[in-house]
Each structure stands twice: as C-alpha cells, then as structure tokens.
Scaffold this motif. Structure first.
Motif, PDB file in Angstrom:
ATOM      1  N   GLY A 121      14.541  -3.790  11.467  1.00 32.19           N
ATOM      2  CA  GLY A 121      14.349  -2.646  12.354  1.00 32.19           C
ATOM      3  C   GLY A 121      13.299  -1.695  11.830  1.00 32.19           C
ATOM      4  N   TRP A 122      13.348  -1.431  10.526  1.00 36.07           N
ATOM      5  CA  TRP A 122      12.375  -0.526   9.914  1.00 36.07           C
ATOM      6  C   TRP A 122      10.961  -1.090  10.018  1.00 36.07           C
ATOM      7  N   LEU A 123      10.787  -2.376   9.766  1.00 36.17           N
ATOM      8  CA  LEU A 123       9.463  -2.984   9.855  1.00 36.17           C
ATOM      9  C   LEU A 123       8.945  -2.977  11.290  1.00 36.17           C
ATOM     10  N   GLN A 124       9.824  -3.176  12.273  1.00 34.15           N
ATOM     11  CA  GLN A 124       9.406  -3.081  13.667  1.00 34.15           C
ATOM     12  C   GLN A 124       8.935  -1.671  13.993  1.00 34.15           C
ATOM     13  N   TRP A 125       9.619  -0.674  13.425  1.00 35.85           N
ATOM     14  CA  TRP A 125       9.221   0.724  13.672  1.00 35.85           C
ATOM     15  C   TRP A 125       7.861   1.012  13.059  1.00 35.85           C
ATOM     16  N   LEU A 126       7.618   0.510  11.847  1.00 33.24           N
ATOM     17  CA  LEU A 126       6.313   0.692  11.230  1.00 33.24           C
ATOM     18  C   LEU A 126       5.213   0.083  12.093  1.00 33.24           C
ATOM     19  N   LYS A 127       5.527  -0.996  12.787  1.00 36.78           N
ATOM     20  CA  LYS A 127       4.563  -1.647  13.672  1.00 36.78           C
ATOM     21  C   LYS A 127       4.347  -0.857  14.961  1.00 36.78           C
ATOM     22  N   GLY A 128       5.217   0.109  15.224  1.00 36.60           N
ATOM     23  CA  GLY A 128       5.106   0.877  16.463  1.00 36.60           C
ATOM     24  C   GLY A 128       5.967   0.343  17.583  1.00 36.60           C
ATOM     25  N   THR A 149       0.848  -1.204   0.000  1.00 38.63           N
ATOM     26  CA  THR A 149       0.000   0.000   0.000  1.00 38.63           C
ATOM     27  C   THR A 149       0.880   1.249   0.000  1.00 38.63           C
ATOM     28  N   HIS A 150       1.396   1.597  -1.177  1.00 44.22           N
ATOM     29  CA  HIS A 150       2.261   2.774  -1.257  1.00 44.22           C
ATOM     30  C   HIS A 150       2.014   3.510  -2.566  1.00 44.22           C
ATOM     31  N   ASN A 151       2.461   4.768  -2.616  1.00 43.60           N
ATOM     32  CA  ASN A 151       2.265   5.596  -3.802  1.00 43.60           C
ATOM     33  C   ASN A 151       3.471   5.596  -4.719  1.00 43.60           C
ATOM     34  N   GLY A 152       4.447   4.738  -4.412  1.00 44.54           N
ATOM     35  CA  GLY A 152       5.635   4.629  -5.247  1.00 44.54           C
ATOM     36  C   GLY A 152       6.826   5.395  -4.723  1.00 44.54           C
ATOM     37  N   SER A 153       6.610   6.351  -3.822  1.00 51.48           N
ATOM     38  CA  SER A 153       7.702   7.167  -3.289  1.00 51.48           C
ATOM     39  C   SER A 153       8.431   6.430  -2.174  1.00 51.48           C
ATOM     40  N   PHE A 154       9.750   6.217  -2.361  1.00 48.60           N
ATOM     41  CA  PHE A 154      10.518   5.540  -1.319  1.00 48.60           C
ATOM     42  C   PHE A 154      10.545   6.362  -0.047  1.00 48.60           C
ATOM     43  N   GLY A 155      10.639   7.692  -0.190  1.00 46.15           N
ATOM     44  CA  GLY A 155      10.675   8.549   0.988  1.00 46.15           C
ATOM     45  C   GLY A 155       9.413   8.430   1.818  1.00 46.15           C
ATOM     46  N   ASP A 156       8.260   8.406   1.167  1.00 42.88           N
ATOM     47  CA  ASP A 156       6.995   8.270   1.889  1.00 42.88           C
ATOM     48  C   ASP A 156       6.892   6.908   2.557  1.00 42.88           C
ATOM     49  N   VAL A 157       7.262   5.859   1.822  1.00 49.10           N
ATOM     50  CA  VAL A 157       7.190   4.513   2.388  1.00 49.10           C
ATOM     51  C   VAL A 157       8.116   4.402   3.591  1.00 49.10           C
ATOM     52  N   LEU A 158       9.322   4.933   3.449  1.00 51.49           N
ATOM     53  CA  LEU A 158      10.308   4.814   4.526  1.00 51.49           C
ATOM     54  C   LEU A 158       9.819   5.462   5.812  1.00 51.49           C
ATOM     55  N   THR A 159       9.087   6.568   5.698  1.00 46.39           N
ATOM     56  CA  THR A 159       8.613   7.277   6.889  1.00 46.39           C
ATOM     57  C   THR A 159       7.202   6.854   7.300  1.00 46.39           C
ATOM     58  N   GLY A 160       6.696   5.796   6.678  1.00 45.34           N
ATOM     59  CA  GLY A 160       5.416   5.239   7.108  1.00 45.34           C
ATOM     60  C   GLY A 160       4.204   5.969   6.586  1.00 45.34           C
ATOM     61  N   VAL A 220       1.717   5.308   9.787  1.00 43.73           N
ATOM     62  CA  VAL A 220       0.894   4.094   9.738  1.00 43.73           C
ATOM     63  C   VAL A 220       0.602   3.555  11.132  1.00 43.73           C
ATOM     64  N   ALA A 221       1.489   3.843  12.094  1.00 45.26           N
ATOM     65  CA  ALA A 221       1.294   3.372  13.467  1.00 45.26           C
ATOM     66  C   ALA A 221       0.407   4.302  14.280  1.00 45.26           C
ATOM     67  N   ARG A 222       0.191   5.513  13.785  1.00 47.25           N
ATOM     68  CA  ARG A 222      -0.621   6.495  14.510  1.00 47.25           C
ATOM     69  C   ARG A 222      -2.119   6.267  14.335  1.00 47.25           C
ATOM     70  N   ASP A 223      -2.485   5.645  13.237  1.00 46.72           N
ATOM     71  CA  ASP A 223      -3.886   5.485  12.870  1.00 46.72           C
ATOM     72  C   ASP A 223      -4.355   4.080  13.235  1.00 46.72           C
ATOM     73  N   GLU A 224      -5.377   3.999  14.068  1.00 48.54           N
ATOM     74  CA  GLU A 224      -5.878   2.701  14.498  1.00 48.54           C
ATOM     75  C   GLU A 224      -6.319   1.847  13.314  1.00 48.54           C
ATOM     76  N   ALA A 225      -6.796   2.480  12.253  1.00 52.05           N
ATOM     77  CA  ALA A 225      -7.290   1.732  11.100  1.00 52.05           C
ATOM     78  C   ALA A 225      -6.172   1.080  10.304  1.00 52.05           C
ATOM     79  N   THR A 226      -4.962   1.614  10.402  1.00 49.15           N
ATOM     80  CA  THR A 226      -3.851   1.075   9.607  1.00 49.15           C
ATOM     81  C   THR A 226      -2.766   0.418  10.445  1.00 49.15           C
ATOM     82  N   SER A 227      -2.794   0.610  11.753  1.00 48.26           N
ATOM     83  CA  SER A 227      -1.698   0.145  12.599  1.00 48.26           C
ATOM     84  C   SER A 227      -1.679  -1.363  12.767  1.00 48.26           C
ATOM     85  N   TYR A 228      -0.509  -1.848  13.140  1.00 46.70           N
ATOM     86  CA  TYR A 228      -0.293  -3.274  13.363  1.00 46.70           C
ATOM     87  C   TYR A 228      -1.007  -3.707  14.634  1.00 46.70           C
ATOM     88  N   LYS A 229      -1.689  -4.816  14.562  1.00 45.06           N
ATOM     89  CA  LYS A 229      -2.367  -5.368  15.738  1.00 45.06           C
ATOM     90  C   LYS A 229      -1.740  -6.716  16.051  1.00 45.06           C
TER      91      LYS A 229
END
Length: 326
Positions: free
Chosen positions: A269-276, A220-231, A313-322
């Motif tokens: 590490g990056w994936l763990q951060w995306l999970k919060g 689920t990304h718009n193609g931008s590496f910068g956006d994906v990297l920062t969640g 992605v971790a800030r929004d309950e609808a998108t965050s890792y559960k």
C-alpha cells in the motif's frame, strides 16, 4: 521501446486511461492534464456523492495543479448514476470546469462513460464501449504488453496452510541479517526460496526491523524513516526495484498464514501511494488493517491518504513513477 503513442480521438483517449491507472475506473472522476499535445498527470478520485461541488472541485484542482507544466486538461466522468433530468453530477462538473480554467488548465473536453456506453458529457451521444476496446490506442498499448486491471494482491493464490513464523528478537545482528537478506533479494533475479521468504516474512513481523526494511526498499533517501515514509526522497527512486519489492511482498504472504500478512500488505500500500496510486494504496492498507486488527502503520498511512496528502516524490515529474505504456 521508444514508440510514441498517438491519440487521434475520444476513443483513443478513453482507451489510455485504464492503462495509465492499471485498472478500469468505476464511479470516478478522472482528470488528465496536458501540455503541447502531450498528456501529463492522471488523477482519479471517487465520484462526489454528497460532496459540496465547490469543495470537491477545489480539491481536485489542487491535485491537478501539481503538474506545474499543464496548460489544459480533460475530464472523464465514470458513473452509472441515473438522473431523471439533466446529467449526473452536473453541478460538480460545472464547478470543476470553472476551477480548472481559473488554474490555467482549461478543460478541452468532458466525457461520460457508463457500463453500457460513452459519449460527450451533456449531449445525447451514445457510443458503444467496443469503440474504446477496438481503438488504435488500445490495440497499440496491448500489443506492446500493457495490461489493465493489474492487481498484485490476489488472496485466492495465497493458500491457507502455511505455518506461522516467529519474529526475531530484534538484536543488531537480527537487523543486519534482515537488511542484508532484503537487499540481496531485491537485487537478485527470480523470487526467494521458501527458507529465505519465511525468514524475511518473520523479519517484517518485528516493528523496528520492518521500518528499516521499508526504508531500504528505497535507495534514494537521507536515512530518516520519517522522511522516507512520507515520500521525501533525495532523488528519483529505482522504480523497477519498487515494482520488484511489491511482487516479492506478495510472495512473502504465501509462506505465512492470515494474521501475519499485514506488514507486507502495508508495504504494498505504501509503495502504491509513493507511485501516486491512492486508490490502490488505500485498498491494500485496508486489507492490512483487517488482517491484523487496526494495524497501526496501515491506519496511520490511510489517515494520511484520506486527508488528500500526496507523496512529495509523486508531485515532481522528475521523480514520479511513470507507468510504462509502450
């Protein structure tokens, strides 16, 4: 499973924390947000040490406020800090209680957990840790397969005899081949064979190709590496795919020697951060920067985390890792 976990007391509440975090907190403050008798977000940060009480409290409250639906909270202090008088981090606890109340998340209970007992903070209560282990919540979570102290990275299992891989030249053909292989492995069952694993590990050694592989881990990304990297993603990621990517990253580290594991550790590490999971993320990124001295992407991500930045992605309950409990 659709069973609902019922928490009936303090021991049950404490039992859920390691299952929610994936590990047992030590020298930490944990804030649990809640609403309508339902737990919300789980926030763990290092114990404050010399941090200013107000600054520390405001920082934690800002993090907790990402759960916009929260109407109350719980605070758990995990420490073996010994005080001659009073209770550990009393000023920080008091300030945090005040700040959370101001943010309309009043603290319903403050608990203290040490390596030998637990009890209500600010009292002489001393309960055995076995009461947590033997609680109904812990029994239920364990029965349905939840485990604590989960750590994907275990250096003892990597071995030390793997031969180095050679990074590809970085041609368009190399990029297309690496992305196709990565997508196929993520979408397949089981783990890649040695040949495919070494090919992917080699692809991760090329910085440009590595960035594309990071990006393509998330669908689920718009193609931008910068956006994906920062969640900054366009929807809820396929978190099962993310979990699989972490497990595959560990498999890739088995087929290369030390000095070539940093890209995979950075991915983990990056994936763990995306999970919060900031603490786990920082650990993997630190290991990456040790595997390859000052591995730049790991260093930049650690700086981002240490400034307190939380992935969108971790800030929004609808998108965050559960984290699945039952």
């Amino acid at each position: 499973m659709t069973e609902k976990l019922t928490i009936t007391g303090s021991a049950d509440l404490l039992a859920t924390v390691p299952h929610l975090l994936g590990n047992q907190p030590k020298e930490s403050f944990v804030v649990l947000t809640a609403r309508a008798n339902t737990l919300g977000a789980t926030l763990r940060v290092d114990a404050p040490a010399e941090a200013d009480p107000l600054d520390y409290a405001q920082t934690l409250t800002t993090y907790a406020a990402n759960d916009e639906k929260a109407t109350e909270s719980y605070l758990i202090v995990y420490t073996d800090e010994v005080m001659v008088y009073g209770y550990p981090y009393a000023a920080h606890v008091a300030m945090l209680v005040t700040e959370l109340a101001t943010a309309r998340m009043p603290v319903r209970q403050v608990l203290l957990v040490t390596s030998t007992y637990w009890g209500t903070y600010g009292t002489a209560e001393r309960n055995p840790l076995d009461a947590i282990k033997d609680s109904q919540a812990n029994a239920t979570l364990t029965y349905f397969g939840s485990a604590t102290d989960i750590d994907v990275y275990n250096p003892a299992l990597l071995g030390g005899r793997a031969l180095p891989v050679e990074a590809p030249e970085g041609t368009f053909e190399d990029l297309d081949m690496a992305c196709a292989t990565w997508a196929a492995v993520l979408d397949a069952d089981g783990m890649p064979d040695t040949e495919a694993a070494r090919a992917l590990a080699a692809a991760f050694q090329h910085r440009h190709i590595r960035d594309f592989l990071f990006r393509d881990t998330i669908t689920t990304h718009n193609g931008s590496f910068g956006d994906v990297l920062t969640g900054k993603l366009t929807g809820r990621p396929d978190w099962a795919r993310v979990d699989r990517a972490e497990a595959i990253a560990f498999e890739l580290m088995k087929v290369v020697p030390a000095g070539q594991r940093a890209p995979m550790l950075t991915l983990m590490g990056w994936l763990q951060w995306l999970k919060g999971h900031g603490s786990q993320a920082d650990r993997y990124l630190k290991l990456a920067a040790e595997d390859v001295s000052d591995f730049r992407l790991a260093v930049l991500l650690r700086e981002l985390i240490n400034r307190g930045h939380i992935a969108d992605v971790a800030r929004d309950e609808a998108t965050s890792y559960k984290r699945r409990l039952i």
